[in-house]
Design a protein around this motif. Structure first.
Motif, mmCIF file in Angstrom:
data_model
loop_
_atom_site.group_PDB
_atom_site.id
_atom_site.type_symbol
_atom_site.label_atom_id
_atom_site.label_comp_id
_atom_site.label_asym_id
_atom_site.label_seq_id
_atom_site.Cartn_x
_atom_site.Cartn_y
_atom_site.Cartn_z
ATOM 1 N N ILE A 12 0.841 -1.192 0.000
ATOM 2 C CA ILE A 12 0.000 0.000 0.000
ATOM 3 C C ILE A 12 0.878 1.245 0.000
ATOM 4 C CG2 ILE A 12 -1.704 1.299 1.325
ATOM 5 C CD1 ILE A 12 -2.831 -1.304 2.314
ATOM 6 N N SER A 13 0.512 2.224 -0.809
ATOM 7 C CA SER A 13 1.293 3.455 -0.919
ATOM 8 C C SER A 13 1.291 4.221 0.395
ATOM 9 C CB SER A 13 0.711 4.337 -2.028
ATOM 10 O OG SER A 13 1.319 5.606 -2.018
ATOM 11 N N LEU A 59 -4.345 5.701 -3.804
ATOM 12 C CA LEU A 59 -5.486 5.494 -2.916
ATOM 13 C C LEU A 59 -5.560 4.039 -2.468
ATOM 14 C CD1 LEU A 59 -8.186 7.587 -4.813
ATOM 15 C CD2 LEU A 59 -6.823 8.276 -2.834
ATOM 16 N N PRO A 60 -6.012 3.794 -1.245
ATOM 17 C CA PRO A 60 -6.058 2.421 -0.732
ATOM 18 C C PRO A 60 -7.177 1.603 -1.366
ATOM 19 C CG PRO A 60 -7.053 3.926 0.837
ATOM 20 C CD PRO A 60 -6.470 4.784 -0.255
ATOM 21 N N SER A 61 -6.997 0.302 -1.350
ATOM 22 C CA SER A 61 -8.030 -0.614 -1.833
ATOM 23 C C SER A 61 -9.094 -0.777 -0.757
ATOM 24 C CB SER A 61 -7.415 -1.975 -2.171
ATOM 25 O OG SER A 61 -6.379 -1.839 -3.121
ATOM 26 N N TRP A 77 -10.194 -7.803 -2.571
ATOM 27 C CA TRP A 77 -10.152 -6.344 -2.438
ATOM 28 C C TRP A 77 -10.311 -5.716 -3.821
ATOM 29 C CZ3 TRP A 77 -8.806 -3.389 2.152
ATOM 30 C CH2 TRP A 77 -8.695 -4.171 3.297
ATOM 31 N N GLU A 78 -10.685 -4.431 -3.836
ATOM 32 C CA GLU A 78 -10.847 -3.693 -5.091
ATOM 33 C C GLU A 78 -10.029 -2.404 -5.042
ATOM 34 O OE1 GLU A 78 -15.434 -4.552 -6.357
ATOM 35 O OE2 GLU A 78 -15.098 -3.467 -4.474
ATOM 36 N N LEU A 86 -14.351 0.966 -9.663
ATOM 37 C CA LEU A 86 -13.449 0.078 -8.934
ATOM 38 C C LEU A 86 -12.969 -1.030 -9.865
ATOM 39 C CD1 LEU A 86 -15.429 -0.251 -5.582
ATOM 40 C CD2 LEU A 86 -13.338 1.070 -5.962
ATOM 41 N N SER A 87 -11.780 -1.549 -9.579
ATOM 42 C CA SER A 87 -11.199 -2.602 -10.398
ATOM 43 C C SER A 87 -11.900 -3.934 -10.152
ATOM 44 C CB SER A 87 -9.710 -2.750 -10.074
ATOM 45 O OG SER A 87 -9.546 -3.294 -8.763
#
Length: 363
Positions: A12-13, A59-61, A77-78, A86-87
């Motif tokens: 996560i960034s 941005l977080p999933s 998760w997305e 969303l992915s």
């Protein structure tokens, strides 16, 4: 007690590390609501300035309990894919996507419709009359069965190549003229209409004389829908943007260095900016890249910075609420025949087709 585990995806960034969980949720909400500019979100939460296009990548999933990884037995998760999008859900442990975007039913339906349309357009065979050249006859009835873009193309031919006293127009004459900003688009529609016979351009195009007169002064916007008119405006506009981009890159010696994501970066700009404004952005960005090349002597690296400079320049203008000025057409990117006919005769908006962003407001 949950049957499956919920674990955080790795990597996560840390871009939002200075914010609390509540603030992160607020940022996500503002982003997906699409009512506040990304530059304003960055300023409101005192975040580090980054390229607007990269913001979603930090941005977080979010957890998606509709899908469970069958191998790892954990909830998926997305990732944020875009504003309000969303992915595909993925496993946070093995990174496997839970399903494929391949939609066989939709793809087969679209393919069948396309094939039916092509058959409808090409049903008219090339006709031979003795020793004369083969010809394609465009009657009133056939014209009415064409798709909107084909009607505009026929209209542009009638307006530029044909007079009431001429029996036909040879297809080689059309090929030599600039009807589309990109040659590939022109070749595609000529093949689709069967104006090129087995790759040979010795085909005469004969348009009904009554139809010629009607197309030279079209009314009712060729009986098209609002969506058809907007889609063709965007297609012509993006072809002009692509032509300008390629021309500017070549002027600075950046041959073959167009990024594979070029279309994904430039096409969305037409939602808010005109071709003339995007030309301004491209010109400035290519010049900055050329300066970068002079410093580094690394042509590939300098060329790869052009799109980043485009996004950075637009982000700067948006943040400062400044208007991007229109640039005039480049002498080597003169207006195509279909663009002239479409904006001047069909839509009757003239230079607005170049100086305004494609919008239903002008249709």
């Amino acid at each position: 007690m949950e049957e499956y585990k919920t674990i955080e995806p790795s990597g996560i960034s840390g871009y939002l590390s200075g914010l609390s969980d509540e603030q992160v949720n607020e940022v996500l909400a503002l982003y997906h609501q699409n009512k506040v500019k990304i530059s304003d979100i960055i300023q409101q939460y005192n975040l580090e300035e980054i390229y607007i296009g990269d913001f979603k990548n930090h941005l977080p999933s979010s957890v998606c309990k509709d899908y469970v990884c069958p191998d790892c037995l954990v909830y998926s998760w997305e990732k944020p894919k875009g504003r309000g999008e969303l992915s595909i859900p993925f496993c946070p442990k093995c990174q496997t996507y839970m399903y494929s975007e391949y939609d066989a039913e939709t793809i087969h339906t679209e393919r069948a419709l396309k094939e039916a349309q092509i058959k409808k357009l090409n049903l008219q065979p090339v006709i031979y009359r003795g020793d004369t050249l083969p010809f394609q006859l465009i009657t009133q009835e056939r014209f009415l069965n064409l798709d909107f873009e084909s009607k505009v193309f026929i209209g542009a031919i009638a307006a530029n190549c044909k007079s009431a006293n001429t029996g036909s127009v040879p297809s080689w004459q059309i090929k030599k003229m600039k009807f589309y900003p990109l040659p590939a688009l022109q070749n595609e529609i000529m093949n689709r209409l069967n104006f090129i016979n087995n790759g040979v351009d010795q085909v005469n195009i004969e348009i009904d004389k009554g139809l010629v007169k009607a197309l030279q002064e079209p009314v009712n916007q060729l009986e098209s829908t609002m969506q058809e008119r907007l889609d063709l405006w965007k297609k012509i506009a993006f072809a002009e943007v692509s032509e300008i981009f390629e021309n500017q890159m070549h002027e600075c010696g950046f041959y073959g260095y167009q990024d594979e994501n070029t279309d994904q970066v430039l096409y969305p700009l037409l939602e808010d900016y005109s071709v003339a404004q995007i030309y301004n952005v491209i010109w400035r960005s290519v010049k900055k890249a050329a300066t970068e090349y002079a410093k580094t002597e690394n042509r590939a690296y300098a060329a790869s910075t052009v799109l980043k400079y485009c996004l950075k320049h637009i982000a700067y203008k948006e943040e400062n609420e400044e208007v991007i000025d229109n640039y005039n057409r480049h002498p080597y990117c003169r207006q195509s025949k279909i663009s002239q006919y479409y904006f001047d005769s069909v839509l009757k908006i003239g230079d607005s087709g170049f100086e305004k962003a494609p919008s239903q407001d002008y249709l």
